[in-house]
Write a protein that holds these residues in place. Structure first.
Motif, PDB file in Angstrom:
ATOM      1  N   UNK A 191      25.605  34.765  25.127  1.00 18.00           N
ATOM      2  CA  UNK A 191      24.850  35.671  25.995  1.00 18.00           C
ATOM      3  C   UNK A 191      23.454  35.099  26.205  1.00 18.00           C
ATOM      4  N   UNK A 192      23.055  35.000  27.465  1.00 18.77           N
ATOM      5  CA  UNK A 192      21.734  34.456  27.770  1.00 18.77           C
ATOM      6  C   UNK A 192      21.611  32.979  27.491  1.00 18.77           C
ATOM      7  N   UNK A 193      22.743  32.285  27.357  1.00 17.70           N
ATOM      8  CA  UNK A 193      22.772  30.857  27.062  1.00 17.70           C
ATOM      9  C   UNK A 193      23.778  30.177  27.984  1.00 17.70           C
ATOM     10  N   UNK A 194      23.593  28.885  28.201  1.00 15.09           N
ATOM     11  CA  UNK A 194      24.506  28.114  29.033  1.00 15.09           C
ATOM     12  C   UNK A 194      25.340  27.181  28.164  1.00 15.09           C
ATOM     13  N   UNK A 195      26.649  27.221  28.357  1.00 17.74           N
ATOM     14  CA  UNK A 195      27.546  26.360  27.599  1.00 17.74           C
ATOM     15  C   UNK A 195      27.711  25.045  28.357  1.00 17.74           C
ATOM     16  N   UNK A 196      27.633  23.919  27.614  1.00 15.44           N
ATOM     17  CA  UNK A 196      27.698  22.632  28.286  1.00 15.44           C
ATOM     18  C   UNK A 196      28.365  21.571  27.458  1.00 15.44           C
ATOM     19  N   UNK A 197      28.115  20.308  27.815  1.00 11.98           N
ATOM     20  CA  UNK A 197      28.736  19.154  27.187  1.00 11.98           C
ATOM     21  C   UNK A 197      27.688  18.402  26.391  1.00 11.98           C
ATOM     22  N   UNK A 198      27.962  18.178  25.113  1.00  7.82           N
ATOM     23  CA  UNK A 198      26.997  17.482  24.271  1.00  7.82           C
ATOM     24  C   UNK A 198      26.677  16.094  24.808  1.00  7.82           C
ATOM     25  N   UNK A 199      27.690  15.413  25.357  1.00  9.51           N
ATOM     26  CA  UNK A 199      27.504  14.048  25.815  1.00  9.51           C
ATOM     27  C   UNK A 199      26.536  13.933  26.980  1.00  9.51           C
TER      28      UNK A 199
END
Length: 278
Positions: A199-207
Motif C-alpha cells: 500500500x502506497x508503494x510501487x512493486x518493481x524489479x530489483x535488476x
C-alpha cells in the motif's frame, strides 16, 4: 458516467526498446513474455504453481458486491507473473495493472490500451487505488499489460458492483505506506498460497535499480525444528505457494528497496504471521 480515482498518477512514458524477433513474427506480447521468462529455481518449501493460474484479480472485491466510496480497491497477480514499472524496459512475465471500468476486454490484444477514464493505468507498479465513484452500477475488470501497454492474456473475471453511497471521507486518509500478507484461514495443508500486498508503494524489479520501487522477501522460521527458508521475489511477484513439512512456523514479509544504494523510500515495517501446517 463521471468518476475520479484518487492517489493515482498515470505513467506517460513509453519504453523504446526494440521488440524481439519472435514478437514481430507472432505479434503476441503474451507469447513473447512466456518465451523470455527465466526458469525459476524453487526452494524445497516452495511449491510449483498450479496449472492455468495466470490471472490478474481483485483481492477485496467480488461480483455482486455493494460498497460505499471512497473504497480502497486492491489487486493481485498469479501464475508467476510479476509487476514492473514502465519507467525502464523489461521482458518476461512482467507487466503493470489496468482497471477497466464499464469496458469489455479488447478485441485486439496487439493494440496498446488507451489512456481514458475507462482504462486506468497503474504504470508505477501499484497494487491498489481508491475508488471515488458516485452511486451507480459499475462493471470492473483487471488486465495486465507490458511497458508499451500491449495487453497480456492475463486478466480477471468481470465484477459488477453497486455503489450505494459516496460519503464524505477524505480518500487521502484511507491508505498509508505499508505491506501485508493474506493467508487461508485455520490450519493449513500444503500446498497453500501466501498473497502479498503493498500500500502506497510501487512493486518493481530489483535488476532495474529503480529508487521508486521495491520487492517482497519472505522469511519462514520453523518453531518445531524443521528448519528455515528465505525467499526473495526480485521479479515483482506478489504471491507464493508453500509446501513446508507439517509443523508450526513464523512468517515475516519484508519490503526490499530496489535502489542499489540505501533506501530512499524509508523503512517499511514487516508483516508477520504464525501458522500451523498439518
Amino acid at each position: 458516467m463521471p468518476f475520479l480515482l484518487s492517489r493515482f498518477a498515470p505513467a506517460l512514458l513509453l519504453a523504446t526498446s526494440i521488440p524481439l524477433v519472435q514478437a514481430q513474427q507472432t505479434n503476441d506480447p503474451t507469447a513473447e513474455a512466456l518465451a523470455t521468462a527465466t526458469p525459476e529455481t524453487l526452494h524445497p518449501w516452495q511449491a510449483a504453481l498450479p496449472r492455468l493460474s495466470s490471472e490478474a484479480y481483485f483481492t477485496n472485491l467480488k461480483d455482486g458486491d455493494k460498497i460505499e466510496t471512497p473504497f480502497v480497491l486492491k489487486f493481485g497477480l498469479s501464475g508467476g507473473w510479476g509487476l514492473a514499472p514502465i519507467a525502464k524496459a523489461h521482458k518476461g512475465k512482467r507487466g503493470h495493472h489496468h482497471l477497466l471500468v464499464n469496458r469489455e476486454l479488447p478485441l485486439n490484444f496487439t493494440t496498446a490500451l488507451p489512456f481514458t477514464d475507462q482504462y486506468i493505468h497503474f504504470g508505477g507498479g501499484q497494487m491498489e487505488t481508491v475508488l471515488t465513484f458516485p452511486p451507480g452500477t459499475y462493471k470492473l475488470r483487471m488486465l495486465l499489460a507490458n511497458q508499451k501497454h500491449l495487453p497480456f492474456f492475463v486478466y480477471s473475471k468481470p465484477a459488477t458492483i453497486t455503489v450505494t453511497k459516496k460519503n464524505d471521507t477524505d480518500p487521502n486518509t484511507l491508505t498509508s505506506r505499508g505491506i501485508s500478507m493474506m493467508l487461508p484461514e485455520g490450519p493449513l495443508r500444503s500446498p497453500f498460497r501466501v498473497q502479498f500486498h503493498a500500500s502506497g508503494l510501487n512493486v518493481g524489479l530489483q535488476a532495474k535499480d529503480n529508487p521508486k520501487s521495491g520487492h517482497f522477501a519472505l522469511q519462514i522460521v520453523s518453531t518445531s525444528g524443521k528448519g528455515n527458508a528465505n525467499l526473495d521475489f526480485p521479479d515483482g511477484q506478489t504471491e507464493v505457494y508453500l509446501t513446508p513439512p507439517p509443523g508450526d512456523y513464523n512468517l515475516t514479509l519484508n519490503w526490499v528497496s530496489d535502489a542499489s544504494e540505501g533506501d530512499p523510500q524509508g523503512r517499511v515495517a514487516p508483516a508477520a504471521a504464525s501458522v500451523t501446517v498439518q
